[in-house]
Design an enzyme around this catalytic site. Structure first.
Site, PDB file in Angstrom:
ATOM      1  CB  SER A  57      -7.446   0.970  12.671  1.00 55.88           C
ATOM      2  OG  SER A  57      -8.464   1.854  13.041  1.00 55.88           O
ATOM      3  CG  ASN A 112       0.367   0.761   5.080  1.00 60.87           C
ATOM      4  OD1 ASN A 112      -0.070   1.404   6.033  1.00 60.87           O
ATOM      5  ND2 ASN A 112       0.285   1.202   3.825  1.00 60.87           N
ATOM      6  N   GLY A 146       0.825  -1.208   0.000  1.00 57.30           N
ATOM      7  CA  GLY A 146       0.000   0.000   0.000  1.00 57.30           C
ATOM      8  C   GLY A 146       0.853   1.248   0.000  1.00 57.30           C
ATOM      9  CE  LYS A 165      -6.636  -1.710   9.257  1.00 54.48           C
ATOM     10  NZ  LYS A 165      -5.336  -1.945   8.597  1.00 54.48           N
ATOM     11  CB  SER A 203       0.068   3.694  -4.544  1.00 55.19           C
ATOM     12  OG  SER A 203      -1.077   3.256  -3.839  1.00 55.19           O
ATOM     13  CE1 TYR A 217      -9.591  -0.003   7.871  1.00 57.96           C
ATOM     14  CE2 TYR A 217     -10.449   0.983   9.884  1.00 57.96           C
ATOM     15  CZ  TYR A 217      -9.412   0.787   8.998  1.00 57.96           C
ATOM     16  OH  TYR A 217      -8.184   1.366   9.236  1.00 57.96           O
ATOM     17  CG  ASP A 220      -5.391  -7.170  -5.799  1.00 59.53           C
ATOM     18  OD1 ASP A 220      -5.595  -6.967  -4.579  1.00 59.53           O
ATOM     19  OD2 ASP A 220      -6.315  -7.385  -6.606  1.00 59.53           O
ATOM     20  CB  SER A 266     -11.608   1.146  14.108  1.00 55.78           C
ATOM     21  OG  SER A 266     -10.847   0.446  13.155  1.00 55.78           O
TER      22      SER A 266
HETATM   23  N1  LIG Z   1      -5.686   7.426   7.783  1.00 53.72           N
HETATM   24  C1  LIG Z   1      -6.199   7.097   8.960  1.00 53.72           C
HETATM   25  O1  LIG Z   1      -6.812   7.932   9.647  1.00 53.72           O
HETATM   26  C2  LIG Z   1      -6.029   5.689   9.492  1.00 53.72           C
HETATM   27  C3  LIG Z   1      -6.503   5.415  10.776  1.00 53.72           C
HETATM   28  C4  LIG Z   1      -6.319   4.148  11.297  1.00 53.72           C
HETATM   29  C5  LIG Z   1      -5.665   3.183  10.561  1.00 53.72           C
HETATM   30  N2  LIG Z   1      -5.227   3.461   9.303  1.00 53.72           N
HETATM   31  C6  LIG Z   1      -4.525   2.408   8.580  1.00 53.72           C
HETATM   32  O2  LIG Z   1      -3.326   2.918   8.041  1.00 53.72           O
HETATM   33  C7  LIG Z   1      -2.963   2.150   6.886  1.00 53.72           C
HETATM   34  C8  LIG Z   1      -2.614   3.081   5.753  1.00 53.72           C
HETATM   35  O3  LIG Z   1      -3.784   3.778   5.352  1.00 53.72           O
HETATM   36  P1  LIG Z   1      -3.713   5.251   4.756  1.00 53.72           P
HETATM   37  O4  LIG Z   1      -4.332   6.142   5.751  1.00 53.72           O
HETATM   38  O5  LIG Z   1      -2.355   5.539   4.248  1.00 53.72           O
HETATM   39  O6  LIG Z   1      -4.768   5.088   3.561  1.00 53.72           O
HETATM   40  P2  LIG Z   1      -4.655   5.346   1.986  1.00 53.72           P
HETATM   41  O7  LIG Z   1      -4.016   6.658   1.722  1.00 53.72           O
HETATM   42  O8  LIG Z   1      -6.038   5.093   1.484  1.00 53.72           O
HETATM   43  O9  LIG Z   1      -3.683   4.185   1.500  1.00 53.72           O
HETATM   44  C9  LIG Z   1      -4.103   2.839   1.415  1.00 53.72           C
HETATM   45  C10 LIG Z   1      -3.124   2.103   0.538  1.00 53.72           C
HETATM   46  O10 LIG Z   1      -3.542   0.730   0.471  1.00 53.72           O
HETATM   47  C11 LIG Z   1      -3.426   0.332  -0.889  1.00 53.72           C
HETATM   48  N3  LIG Z   1      -4.322  -0.791  -1.170  1.00 53.72           N
HETATM   49  C12 LIG Z   1      -5.656  -0.879  -0.996  1.00 53.72           C
HETATM   50  N4  LIG Z   1      -6.087  -2.075  -1.423  1.00 53.72           N
HETATM   51  C13 LIG Z   1      -4.994  -2.742  -1.883  1.00 53.72           C
HETATM   52  C14 LIG Z   1      -4.810  -4.023  -2.471  1.00 53.72           C
HETATM   53  N5  LIG Z   1      -5.831  -4.866  -2.683  1.00 53.72           N
HETATM   54  N6  LIG Z   1      -3.557  -4.402  -2.805  1.00 53.72           N
HETATM   55  C15 LIG Z   1      -2.501  -3.562  -2.603  1.00 53.72           C
HETATM   56  N7  LIG Z   1      -2.623  -2.341  -2.067  1.00 53.72           N
HETATM   57  C16 LIG Z   1      -3.876  -1.936  -1.732  1.00 53.72           C
HETATM   58  C17 LIG Z   1      -3.740   1.563  -1.709  1.00 53.72           C
HETATM   59  O11 LIG Z   1      -3.099   1.483  -2.971  1.00 53.72           O
HETATM   60  P3  LIG Z   1      -3.808   1.138  -4.367  1.00 53.72           P
HETATM   61  O12 LIG Z   1      -5.163   1.761  -4.350  1.00 53.72           O
HETATM   62  O13 LIG Z   1      -2.864   1.763  -5.362  1.00 53.72           O
HETATM   63  O14 LIG Z   1      -3.816  -0.341  -4.453  1.00 53.72           O
HETATM   64  C18 LIG Z   1      -3.067   2.646  -0.872  1.00 53.72           C
HETATM   65  O15 LIG Z   1      -1.716   2.782  -1.238  1.00 53.72           O
HETATM   66  C19 LIG Z   1      -4.139   1.223   6.605  1.00 53.72           C
HETATM   67  O16 LIG Z   1      -3.880  -0.063   7.118  1.00 53.72           O
HETATM   68  C20 LIG Z   1      -5.279   1.877   7.372  1.00 53.72           C
HETATM   69  O17 LIG Z   1      -6.260   0.930   7.749  1.00 53.72           O
HETATM   70  C21 LIG Z   1      -5.381   4.692   8.751  1.00 53.72           C
END
Ligand SMILES: NC(=O)c1ccc[n+]([C@@H]2O[C@H](COP(=O)([O-])OP(=O)(O)OC[C@H]3O[C@@H](n4cnc5c(N)ncnc54)[C@H](OP(=O)(O)O)[C@@H]3O)[C@@H](O)[C@H]2O)c1
Length: 260
Positions: free
Chosen positions: A142, A89, A12, A159, A14, A155, A62, A144
């Site tokens: 998370s 991640n 993840g 987690k 990107s 979700y 993926d 959550s």
């Molecule tokens: N942001 C928050 O407030 C928050 C809070 C709690 C926990 N988290 C956790 O933090 C982590 C990072 O999230 P983020 O906030 O950075 O979100 P984000 O900006 O939406 O990034 C999510 C990443 O996961 C990738 N992804 C999704 N499905 C995928 C798949 N099937 N195969 C490979 N890659 C995939 C996406 O890339 P592609 O779409 O290019 O595949 C993207 O790079 C996650 O585990 C999320 O649950 C975030």
């Protein structure tokens, strides 16, 4: 361990936390293998890793597809040799009231967040197992997982599931040299939720304080999470952090006692 060149996989990568983590690991000179589905955004991350001083390797991934995971790990190993660390991640979230979601919505959350994370962990363990090398698997979870967010119940369930996986692996792998960690994060400014229907994020943000969630507007940056991940991955080999909770600080002046 310490600061020698190691190879990390970041799923993840990107955008968001994954991208920031890849760049931070590049900045300490590591080889960084990055995977996600969006090739163009992944290429941008690879450029940033290189500029930061690391050696990037980007390949499509993926995590929901076990063959894609195996192909990705094979490609990384061919490029850098066996990886030392996995930052597990990647994830997504379907938003909505639980009873209004379809079986396909449930399946999407579980296939990516739970099964996909399991596929990656399995591939990493298989790669590390034959040797006595120290290795890390860090699960990005998370808040959550323990304080479920309404409208993100599926979700949160996934987690909680990966935290169960991490605790199970901590036991099962004890004595192998593989360290397992859980990083439980709260509100972080990324694209997370950007695919939700318009206005949805704003509406849940209004409801959540009722449940004791998102009570203030403090947030973290992906770079804050990345710095913590670098810290965890560069600990001396005899030390591990089984679980870490990261939360944003409430904005200065926003608490009840700071008002006139
Ligand atoms: N942001 C928050 O407030 C928050 C809070 C709690 C926990 N988290 C956790 O933090 C982590 C990072 O999230 P983020 O906030 O950075 O979100 P984000 O900006 O939406 O990034 C999510 C990443 O996961 C990738 N992804 C999704 N499905 C995928 C798949 N099937 N195969 C490979 N890659 C995939 C996406 O890339 P592609 O779409 O290019 O595949 C993207 O790079 C996650 O585990 C999320 O649950 C975030």
């Amino acid at each position: 361990m310490g600061q020698e060149v190691r190879t990390a996989i970041v799923t993840g990568a990107s955008g968001g936390v994954g991208r920031a983590t890849a760049v931070a690991l590049g900045a300490i000179g590591w080889n960084v293998a990055i995977g996600a589905r969006r090739a163009d955004a992944l290429a941008d991350t690879a450029d940033l890793v290189e500029k930061a001083g690391g050696a990037p390797f980007a390949a499509p991934l993926d995590i929901a597809d076990p063959q894609s995971v195996d192909d990705f790990f094979a490609a990384v190993t061919e490029r850098f040799g066996p990886p030392d660390a996995l930052v597990n991640n990647a994830s997504l979230a379907n938003i909505g009231r639980f009873h209004e979601q379809s079986p396909a919505d449930f399946a999407r959350d579980v296939q990516t967040n739970l099964l996909g994370t399991m596929f990656c962990a399995r591939a990493m363990i298989r790669s590390l197992m034959p040797g006595d090398t120290i290795g890390d698997i860090l699960f990005v979870s998370s808040e959550s997982a323990h304080a479920p967010w309404p409208e993100l119940v599926g979700y949160g369930t996934t987690k909680a599931g990966i935290e169960g996986l991490a605790r199970g692996l901590t036991q099962e792998l004890e004595g192998t040299g593989i360290r397992i960690g859980i990083l439980r994060i709260g509100a972080t400014l990324t694209d997370f939720g950007s695919t939700w229907p318009e206005g949805k994020l704003a509406s849940v943000m209004e409801q959540w304080p009722y449940f004791g969630i998102q009570r203030h507007f403090g947030y973290m940056l992906p770079e804050d999470i990345a710095a913590t991940i670098v810290h965890v991955l560069t600990l001396p080999p005899n030390v591990q952090i089984p679980q870490l909770d990261l939360r944003p600080v409430a904005p200065a002046g926003s608490g009840p006692w700071s008002k006139p």
